[in-house]
Design a protein around this motif. Structure first.
Motif, mmCIF file in Angstrom:
data_model
loop_
_atom_site.group_PDB
_atom_site.id
_atom_site.type_symbol
_atom_site.label_atom_id
_atom_site.label_comp_id
_atom_site.label_asym_id
_atom_site.label_seq_id
_atom_site.Cartn_x
_atom_site.Cartn_y
_atom_site.Cartn_z
ATOM 1 N N VAL A 46 11.364 7.504 -1.197
ATOM 2 C CA VAL A 46 11.447 6.855 -0.231
ATOM 3 C C VAL A 46 11.069 6.022 0.623
ATOM 4 O O VAL A 46 10.560 4.354 0.728
ATOM 5 C CB VAL A 46 12.811 6.859 0.810
ATOM 6 N N LEU A 47 10.032 7.440 1.027
ATOM 7 C CA LEU A 47 9.099 7.092 1.921
ATOM 8 C C LEU A 47 8.536 5.968 1.135
ATOM 9 O O LEU A 47 7.590 5.138 1.510
ATOM 10 C CB LEU A 47 8.148 8.134 2.445
ATOM 11 N N ARG A 48 8.131 6.094 -0.524
ATOM 12 C CA ARG A 48 7.149 5.369 -0.770
ATOM 13 C C ARG A 48 6.953 4.246 -1.688
ATOM 14 O O ARG A 48 6.822 3.426 -0.936
ATOM 15 C CB ARG A 48 6.386 6.202 -2.483
ATOM 16 N N ALA A 49 8.403 4.582 -1.498
ATOM 17 C CA ALA A 49 9.295 2.778 -2.002
ATOM 18 C C ALA A 49 8.848 1.948 -0.326
ATOM 19 O O ALA A 49 8.894 0.487 -1.264
ATOM 20 C CB ALA A 49 10.751 3.339 -2.450
ATOM 21 N N VAL A 50 9.235 2.430 0.315
ATOM 22 C CA VAL A 50 8.841 1.154 1.753
ATOM 23 C C VAL A 50 7.900 1.264 2.190
ATOM 24 O O VAL A 50 7.611 0.853 3.144
ATOM 25 C CB VAL A 50 9.997 2.149 2.701
ATOM 26 N N GLY A 51 6.817 1.547 1.545
ATOM 27 C CA GLY A 51 5.547 1.909 1.858
ATOM 28 C C GLY A 51 4.833 2.492 3.125
ATOM 29 O O GLY A 51 3.593 2.345 2.998
ATOM 30 N N VAL A 52 4.847 3.383 2.999
ATOM 31 C CA VAL A 52 4.407 4.590 4.148
ATOM 32 C C VAL A 52 3.079 5.024 3.438
ATOM 33 O O VAL A 52 3.764 5.036 2.058
ATOM 34 C CB VAL A 52 5.455 5.711 5.059
ATOM 35 N N ALA A 53 2.262 4.874 3.895
ATOM 36 C CA ALA A 53 1.039 5.837 3.402
ATOM 37 C C ALA A 53 1.181 7.305 4.416
ATOM 38 O O ALA A 53 1.170 7.838 4.655
ATOM 39 C CB ALA A 53 -0.213 5.350 4.366
ATOM 40 N N LEU A 54 1.114 8.256 2.482
ATOM 41 C CA LEU A 54 1.637 9.630 2.817
ATOM 42 C C LEU A 54 0.220 10.412 2.669
ATOM 43 O O LEU A 54 -0.568 9.617 2.070
ATOM 44 C CB LEU A 54 1.844 10.259 0.331
ATOM 45 N N PRO A 55 0.097 11.301 2.498
ATOM 46 C CA PRO A 55 -1.212 11.550 3.341
ATOM 47 C C PRO A 55 -1.818 12.706 2.026
ATOM 48 O O PRO A 55 -1.030 12.367 1.099
ATOM 49 C CB PRO A 55 -1.297 13.072 4.557
ATOM 50 N N ALA A 56 -2.820 13.109 2.083
ATOM 51 C CA ALA A 56 -3.677 13.405 0.538
ATOM 52 C C ALA A 56 -3.401 15.262 0.436
ATOM 53 O O ALA A 56 -2.962 15.010 1.400
ATOM 54 C CB ALA A 56 -4.657 12.642 0.408
#
Length: 88
Positions: free
Chosen positions: A78-88
């Motif tokens: 969900v976080l990726r789908a809405v465009g949240v920049a995830l930490p590496a």
């Protein structure tokens, strides 16, 4: 002011959040802000609807909430789908 990463947040609050991963904490925060923003947009402060068509996702007819995947399993997707920049 420097933005705090999920890892920093989890490290600073390790005892309090011992049962949650950084991804779960980030997802909870995101969901909370989504609810706040929706309440603001609809001018319905403090209101949480119940019994909508989406309810069957978590509570399937003829089944149990335990029959569906846990909410945490959707966090990264969900976080990726809405465009949240995830930490590496």
């Amino acid at each position: 002011m420097t933005a705090q990463t999920n890892a920093d947040f989890a490290d600073d609050n390790a005892a309090l959040f011992a049962n949650a991963t950084p991804m779960q904490l980030a997802y909870m925060a995101w969901l909370s802000f989504e609810l706040k923003m929706l309440r603001h947009e609809t001018d319905l402060p403090g209101f949480t609807p119940d019994g909508t068509f989406a309810e069957s996702f978590h509570f399937p007819v003829g089944g149990s909430w335990q029959d569906v995947a846990p909410a945490s399993s959707r966090a990264e997707t969900v976080l990726r789908a809405v465009g949240v920049a995830l930490p590496a």
